[in-house]
Design a protein around this motif. Structure first.
Motif, PDB file in Angstrom:
ATOM      1  N   MET A  77       0.840  -1.183   0.000  1.00 41.70           N
ATOM      2  CA  MET A  77       0.000   0.000   0.000  1.00 41.70           C
ATOM      3  C   MET A  77       0.890   1.254   0.000  1.00 41.70           C
ATOM      4  N   ILE A  78       0.474   2.251  -0.723  1.00 46.49           N
ATOM      5  CA  ILE A  78       1.227   3.492  -0.821  1.00 46.49           C
ATOM      6  C   ILE A  78       0.815   4.422   0.315  1.00 46.49           C
ATOM      7  N   ASN A  79       1.796   4.899   1.059  1.00 47.52           N
ATOM      8  CA  ASN A  79       1.553   5.823   2.155  1.00 47.52           C
ATOM      9  C   ASN A  79       1.707   7.242   1.614  1.00 47.52           C
ATOM     10  N   CYS A  80       0.585   7.903   1.375  1.00 47.15           N
ATOM     11  CA  CYS A  80       0.595   9.233   0.767  1.00 47.15           C
ATOM     12  C   CYS A  80       1.345  10.237   1.639  1.00 47.15           C
ATOM     13  N   MET A  81       1.174  10.167   2.934  1.00 50.21           N
ATOM     14  CA  MET A  81       1.869  11.100   3.830  1.00 50.21           C
ATOM     15  C   MET A  81       3.383  10.960   3.690  1.00 50.21           C
TER      16      MET A  81
END
Length: 190
Positions: free
Chosen positions: A1-5
């Motif tokens: 999963m990509i952690n936008c923060m």
């Protein structure tokens, strides 16, 4: 999963390390209260056809792609990246103020890339200077000077200290950009 923060933090850290940004840190992006009039005023800095962040990004990226002088091309890239941050920050303010950060100006005229100051002829190369280096640099400096005027005006017109603080940061970056273009003109065009 990509952690936008995570991604945003890394990008912000990278942008602050660039030599084409002022050393004034970004203030917190917040507003005193919703104000659609202010949101509409910011749309012009965001994406009007001339002298907006979107126009500057398009112009500087085109110049980066078409200028053979690596120092000048990389300066344009550096400045375009900082302008992208300005676009992001303005979109946050426009949203918070109650507007929508669409790519049109306060009169709802859509952004048109045909108004970008490309500085090249459409079909043929200039016999004397195939990448129009000096013409492009002068147009880039002119764009920054207009941006400086426009941000000073917005700072005078907007009565929200939170928004003004963000605009002052952007203004400080635009002043750095103008100085960079001015120095490149002195070095390569005089």
């Amino acid at each position: 999963m990509i952690n936008c923060m995570d991604i945003e933090e890394k990008i912000d850290e990278f942008l602050l390390s660039l030599p084409c940004t002022s050393n004034i840190p970004y203030p917190e992006i917040k507003i005193k209260e919703k104000n659609i009039e202010y949101a509409n005023m910011l749309l012009d800095a965001y994406s009007k056809n001339c002298n907006s962040e979107l126009q500057a990004i398009s112009q500087y990226m085109y110049h980066h792609f078409t200028i053979s002088n690596k120092e000048v091309a990389c300066a344009g890239l550096c400045i375009a990246l900082v302008e992208m941050k300005h676009l992001e920050v303005l979109s946050d303010l426009i949203n918070d103020l109650g507007g929508k950060p669409r790519f049109y100006n306060s009169n709802m005229h859509w952004f048109d890339s045909g108004n970008v100051a490309y500085a090249d002829k459409l079909k043929e190369k200039d016999e004397h200077n195939d990448d129009n280096l000096c013409k492009k640099l002068k147009l880039d400096l002119l764009s920054e000077r207009h941006a400086i005027q426009d941000y000073k005006l917005l700072i005078d017109l907007i009565d929200d200290e939170c928004v003004k603080a963000v605009l002052k940061k952007i203004l400080s970056d635009e002043m750095v950009h103008a100085e960079i273009f001015k120095n490149l003109i002195k070095k390569y065009c005089m």
